[in-house]
Every structure is written in structure tokens, then in C-alpha cells.
Write an enzyme that holds these catalytic residues in place. Structure first.
Site, PDB file in Angstrom:
ATOM      1  N   SER B  47      11.384  -8.652  -1.176  1.00  0.00           N
ATOM      2  CA  SER B  47      11.028 -10.026  -0.546  1.00  0.00           C
ATOM      3  C   SER B  47      11.370 -11.078  -1.582  1.00  0.00           C
ATOM      4  CB  SER B  47       9.469  -9.764  -0.165  1.00  0.00           C
ATOM      5  OG  SER B  47       8.635  -9.783  -1.469  1.00  0.00           O
ATOM      6  N   HIS B  48      11.566 -10.729  -2.779  1.00  0.00           N
ATOM      7  CA  HIS B  48      12.054 -11.777  -3.816  1.00  0.00           C
ATOM      8  C   HIS B  48      13.466 -11.295  -4.169  1.00  0.00           C
ATOM      9  CE1 HIS B  48       7.893 -12.802  -3.739  1.00  0.00           C
ATOM     10  NE2 HIS B  48       8.175 -13.855  -4.234  1.00  0.00           N
ATOM     11  N   ASP B 188       4.442 -11.141   4.804  1.00  0.00           N
ATOM     12  CA  ASP B 188       4.146  -9.981   5.507  1.00  0.00           C
ATOM     13  C   ASP B 188       3.522  -9.991   6.829  1.00  0.00           C
ATOM     14  OD1 ASP B 188       4.693  -8.558   3.174  1.00  0.00           O
ATOM     15  OD2 ASP B 188       2.987  -8.357   2.178  1.00  0.00           O
TER      16      ASP B 188
END
Lengths: 343, 343
Positions: B47-48, B188
Site C-alpha cells: 500500500s506504500h 483497507d
């Protein structure tokens, strides 16, 4: 049997202070400890009120505090101010360090107070509020005893490690929080046991590491950190910053040293102070901007932390502190003989 | 269709950096942003990872970041180091301030870096790890967008406000945590919506403030802080210290400024650095004492935070970073035209 009374915070502090003096505490330790205990009683924070007097006296009787020690300030002009409590109660060490911490925070923008080798019986909010009263923001933390398992673990290792913060407000009580990083304070688990009430799910594990809602099994096992792995991480941070880093006892070491959780823990504490004006550096008024945030919280029906304490404080100032017959009886008994049968 | 590849972290960083340079970022912004994004990809923190490149480019295209801005260091020798990012990506501001923060923390024992007016797209752990690599402990926090209701409230006011901490270890990866102070990161919740999975109880409320497990209703309503009123208090502390105090935007102001949560937020950040040697002042070896704590955590089968990231990092160093065909396709597309049809 004694009668219930109502007493002013000042008169109660005077009375408690005399008990501690008679028990052999130095004037500074007696006065600061009494002030902190009466602040708890005044704020209807009963678990930190006059109920604590006997715990303090037990710690003195056990030789686990140095009642005549004079805390020593170690100040090199840097933003790290140090007070060696020399085994005194933490309240005396904090009183010695506070003016220097405030001066250093104003001078440097940011400062820290390290307290070493103190005996701790109080909540952190009285210290936080002493700093916010000077117009500074404050953060404080300390370990306690190994009674909490890390997330994913099963045995006591961390303490209930309180974490506290405060922000000064100009025309209102400060924004202050001070909480255990365990789901529940240990005293509350004890209270559930006495009252035969089950614990909420997720509060503790038994000695085999299995979840339990039985308070007795929880006390024999381990409490759990609040918020799962996040609270566990914060509690671990407190062991690192306020024990390993400052050269003082971790929660495991504090329990080993005392051998019991019924006396005040001997350890250290870390307090940070921030000057909002210095940090804002002319980019707006930090206090006005904080008010906007507080009003938005209150505006949607949420509370600010400590509001109940501040309401009780107002009542105590206007009407005095009510003490039950049992509480008066306890004070009179301790006034006759602070150490009871042992003395 | 492109083929899956395996690429070294260095080669991937070079490739991502070229995309950002072509999109008009200054060399410092391009390099530091690429390094941070590739650190996420390398640590299997998808996600990063490179998934973020397009979000960065969208923020550039929307004019909400200043791609050529050179962050300005404001250093008066005090422990409060300041970097005005002038609208640049936070990674560039951090790179400018880091050496001074480290020097000040060594000199004074304690120092703070204030970053103002940056656009933030990254996690805090790359910054924390850059400080622990210098043998210092670090704490970092920043607001984000108003998507989280305070405990007891019902409407978005706080951000997911990350809180991060790190402690250096001599022969091991540092102790590092970095988490959202909401129960769940917003990405999320979005993922649950796309996959049609309900949220766990206690994650969010709908727009009327009622508990919901429906991700779409949660996104229209508000997320909840982790750990009830305790997490809510920490999130509020972050708004106070890393927005009001440093003269930068709160999560509410950041959302008002951007009008969307799909671009990188424009705001500030607060980073503290501690010298364990200075704080220990000869009272034992703080690093050795921390190791005893870590071994006790691991010894009861619990994990240290970030262990999964560090394992992925070792794999990436040994075997390279695997990229799927879709990821390679995305890189190739951005290499042809960083702004796609808009450019």
C-alpha cells in the site's frame, strides 16, 4: 464511630501532610505527596485519593522509599533536566525539577525532565497540569510492574505503563489525558475480583495464556494491552524511553526489586515539555487553533478527557470535599499511629 | 503485455526517480520520493509501494504540490529544527532537515524537527529508520484528513493520524512501529468495499453516527479511533502537536484545502529525536537493556513490530523485488507519459 465531614482541599492537604510528617517523611516529601493525594480526592478520582495514604505508609514501613531523601537536581543548562530522587517519592523530585523544566522549555522550545530512582504512587495528570499551568504542552510516561503481556504473548512483561498528555487552555481547564496502556488498570481488575464481576472479553489471559474473564485467573495470569498490537507497541515504547533510555528499572526489574505489586514501584519517569509559541513561530495562534478543535469535538457531543475530574474539582472548590465516616475514621487512626500495630 | 520481472531496489529506485523527473519534480523531490516508495515496495508494504506513484502524479497534476520547490531549512542552533517544505513532497523536506536534527539531538540530547507546508504521501517509518540508523531514538506524528470521529462522536473530525516510534539496535533491524490511530487505515476500508467484505465491528459509523460494518456506509460516515477513548485522545494529541502547535493544517483544514481524500494531504509533521547515551548519562547501557526487553518479548512467542517488513527487505536484498506483469505495465505506461491522457 466518626461522623462524615466536608473539608476544604487546603485543610485536607494540611491534615494528610501532618500524617506523612509524623511517619518520618521530609517536609518536601510530605507536602508534595499530600498535595497530590488530595488533588485526586478533590477530583473524585478515588483510586488516587486518600485511599492511597496507607499504601504510601506501607511502602515507607517496608523500607522501599527513603522518607528523608532530598532529590538532587542535575542541570547543565541543556534541554535535558535530571532529578535524582535518591529513593524519595516522585512528587518531591518533580517539585524540584519543575521550575527548571519550565525555564528550559521556554528557552529551548522543548525540554525533558528525567526523574530517576523515585517511588511512584501518583497518577501523571497532577504533573501534566503543573506544566500546562505554565502555558506549556506536556507529555509524560513511566513503566510500572510486569503485569501485562505483550500482544501475541502470554506472560507478564510490560507494566500498565501510563501515558499522559496535556495542552494549556486560556479560559478553561486544560486538555489532559492520562491512561493505563493496559485495557484495565490493575486496581479495577482487583475490584472486579472483590465484587465477583467477570471482566470484559479481551482484558486478560490466565497463567497458561488463554483468554479469561475471571478476575482471579487474570491476576494470576497477565493483563492485556489496550488496542491490541498498537497499545502493546506504545507500552513497549514507554519501557524503552522511560526505563532503558533513562537508566532506570523496567517493569520487570521493578517487580523483581520489590517482589510485590502492593507497594509503590521504584523506577524512573520521562516528562517532555513543549512551548507552543516557540513551535508555532508566528504561524498563527496555536491556542486559538486548538480551541477550534476542542469546540468541534464538543460540538458533536463527544467529551474531552478529564472533564469529569474538572467538574468534581469545581464542586470541591465551592462545597468542599465530602468524606465518609469510614474515611474520617481512617484519617483519625493514621493520625494516632501512622504505622498502626507495626509502629 | 509486459512480463513479470525481478528488479533490485536500486534499479527500481532509479526507474521511479526518472518517472518523477519527467513529471517535473526537482531532482531532490524525485530522488527522495522514489527512495521512499521503493522502500515500501522492497518491504512488501504494497500500500506504500509503487502503487503510490500514480497518486503522487495526480497530486502534481492537480497543482496541490510544488514539484520544483526547494525546502528551506530554518536553523537557529536550538533543539527545534524547522523545514519549510514550501509545498514540496515531505520526503525532500525531511532529507534537508535530517542531518541538522541528528546533530542537534547529539548536541542537546533531545531535538525536534518541524516540517511545514509539505505534501505527504509516505509512511512515517522510512523517516524513523533514517534516525535510528544514526543511533538515536525517534518519535513521529502527523495529522491527515478528517475521516475519523472522536470517541463518543459521530462525524469525521480527526485524521487516521499515524504515530510512529523507533529505537536503534546494534546488530539487528531497529525496533519500529508506525500505525494509524484509527482502527483501520482508510485504504483497507476501501479494499473491503471493493472486495465486498464486511468490516469488523467497531471499525466505523455511518453518516448518522450508528455503528456499521458496511464499508460503503463507513466511507460515507466516519471511521473510529483504535482503542476507544484512549486512541481518540492520542489522535487528538497529534492534531494539537503536529498541526495547531506547529502552525500547520489540522485534518479538518487539510480536507477543506484539498476537497478530496484522493490526493496527498498538505500539512505538517513533528519528529522528535532522542540520544539514548545522553539520556542514560552513564546509568548502564541503554541499548543492552533494551535488548533484554526485546528478547523477553520474543522469548514468549510475541513478535516485534515491523518484523515482516524486515524479512521482506532481506529477501529483496538477496533475490530482488518481484513485480507482476501489471506493475511492469504501469511503470512502462508512466515512463511513456507520466500524466497519461491529461499530459
Amino acid at each position: 464511630m466518626a461522623q462524615p465531614i466536608t473539608v476544604s482541599p487546603e485543610a485536607l492537604a494540611e491534615r494528610v501532610s501532618r500524617i506523612f510528617l509524623a511517619a518520618g517523611l521530609s517536609p518536601l516529601q510530605a507536602e508534595t505527596l499530600a498535595a497530590t493525594i488530595v488533588a485526586g480526592e478533590r477530583d473524585a478520582c478515588k483510586s488516587h485519593g486518600i485511599y492511597r495514604i496507607e499504601g504510601c505508609l506501607r511502602t515507607v514501613a517496608a523500607g522501599k522509599v527513603q522518607p528523608q531523601a532530598e532529590p538532587e537536581l542535575q542541570d547543565d543548562g541543556s534541554p535535558v533536566v535530571r532529578v535524582d530522587a535518591k529513593g524519595a517519592f516522585s512528587t518531591a523530585a518533580f517539585a524540584v525539577g519543575l521550575p527548571v523544566l519550565v525555564a528550559r522549555a521556554r528557552q529551548h522550545g522543548l525540554a525533558a525532565m528525567v526523574v530517576n530512582s523515585c517511588t511512584h504512587i501518583s497518577a501523571l495528570w497532577p504533573e501534566i497540569e503543573a506544566i500546562t499551568a505554565e502555558g506549556l504542552a506536556a507529555m509524560a510516561m513511566c513503566p510500572s510492574y510486569a503485569t501485562v503481556a505483550p500482544a501475541g504473548g502470554s506472560a507478564p512483561l510490560l507494566g500498565t505503563n501510563p501515558f499522559a498528555f496535556g495542552w494549556p487552555r486560556k479560559d478553561a481547564s486544560p486538555y489532559v489525558f492520562d491512561f493505563a496502556t493496559s485495557v484495565m488498570a490493575r486496581g479495577d481488575v482487583e475490584l472486579h475480583r472483590i465484587e465477583g464481576r467477570p471482566l470484559p472479553e479481551g482484558t486478560a489471559v490466565d497463567r497458561d495464556g488463554n483468554p479469561t474473564t475471571d478476575p482471579a485467573e487474570a491476576l494470576a495470569g497477565a493483563m492485556l494491552p489496550f488496542g491490541g498490537h498498537k497499545g502493546s507497541a506504545i507500552s513497549t515504547m514507554i519501557e524503552l524511553l522511560a526505563a532503558a533510555m533513562i537508566g532506570d528499572l523496567t517493569s520487570t526489574e521493578a517487580l523483581d526489586y520489590l517482589g510485590t505489586t502492593t507497594l509503590g514501584p521504584h523506577h524512573g519517569e520521562l516528562i517532555l515539555a513543549f512551548s507552543p509559541e516557540r513551535f508555532a513561530a508566528g504561524r498563527g495562534d496555536p491556542f486559538a487553533r486548538a480551541e477550534t478543535l476542542f469546540q468541534a469535538i464538543l460540538g458533536q457531543g463527544a467529551r474531552l478527557p478529564s472533564q469529569r475530574r474538572f467538574e468534581a474539582r469545581k464542586r470541591a472548590a465551592a462545597e468542599g470535599i465530602p468524606l465518609t465516616a469510614e474515611e474520617v475514621e481512617m484519617l483519625e487512626r493514621l493520625e494516632r499511629a501512622p504505622f498502626g500495630a507495626q509502629a
